[in-house]
Design a protein around this motif. Sequence first.
Motif, PDB file in Angstrom:
ATOM      1  N   THR A 199      -9.268  -1.686   7.110  1.00  0.00           N
ATOM      2  CA  THR A 199      -7.942  -1.320   7.610  1.00  0.00           C
ATOM      3  C   THR A 199      -7.959  -1.281   9.127  1.00  0.00           C
ATOM      4  N   ASP A 248      -1.404   1.539   8.639  1.00  0.00           N
ATOM      5  CA  ASP A 248      -2.468   0.560   8.827  1.00  0.00           C
ATOM      6  C   ASP A 248      -2.083  -0.740   8.141  1.00  0.00           C
ATOM      7  N   TYR A 249      -2.737  -1.815   8.551  1.00  0.00           N
ATOM      8  CA  TYR A 249      -2.608  -3.062   7.795  1.00  0.00           C
ATOM      9  C   TYR A 249      -3.976  -3.396   7.217  1.00  0.00           C
ATOM     10  N   LEU A 250      -3.954  -4.138   6.121  1.00  0.00           N
ATOM     11  CA  LEU A 250      -5.176  -4.466   5.403  1.00  0.00           C
ATOM     12  C   LEU A 250      -5.688  -5.837   5.816  1.00  0.00           C
ATOM     13  N   GLN A 286       0.849  -1.179   0.000  1.00  0.00           N
ATOM     14  CA  GLN A 286       0.000   0.000   0.000  1.00  0.00           C
ATOM     15  C   GLN A 286       0.891   1.238   0.000  1.00  0.00           C
ATOM     16  N   ILE A 330      -5.932   5.100   2.318  1.00  0.00           N
ATOM     17  CA  ILE A 330      -4.775   4.203   2.359  1.00  0.00           C
ATOM     18  C   ILE A 330      -3.691   4.859   3.208  1.00  0.00           C
TER      19      ILE A 330
END
Length: 141
Positions: A110, A90-92, A61, A86
């Motif tokens: 997220t 953060d992580y998805l 990202q 985005i």
Amino acid sequence: MFKTLAAAAATLAFAAANPLAAQTAEPLTKGEAKLAEMLEGRVAGEPVNCIRTFGSRNLQQIDDTAIVYRDGDTVWVNYTRSPGSIDDDDYLVIRKFNATQLCRTDQVTTYDRFANFFSGVIFLDDFIPYRLPGADAENGG
């Protein structure tokens, strides 16, 4: 000088593929510049709804810009419908409806990487393949 020309060409390619960037005369953001560098020398292909994926290790990202997936010589870019959501802090979490593909209809949420709390939703758009000129169009997608 060649690197400067190549960077300018990548910037133009990014602006042509990203309608939001093409509408403004403002300098590229940090994320847009990073993406332009990744796409340097590549040509955009026809957008598709889904791409083959094997795990998430090739998924990246780019803050406030796009989600990128590398598959061989192809760089797939999804600018999403909400690129401002985005955040590389953060992580998805992706809920796929097909185990081997990532599609624009998949659900992406997220979570904050440090505090582990829900931080948002990302709505995917079409995936645009970027390949080096002369690369086999069947390779990587």
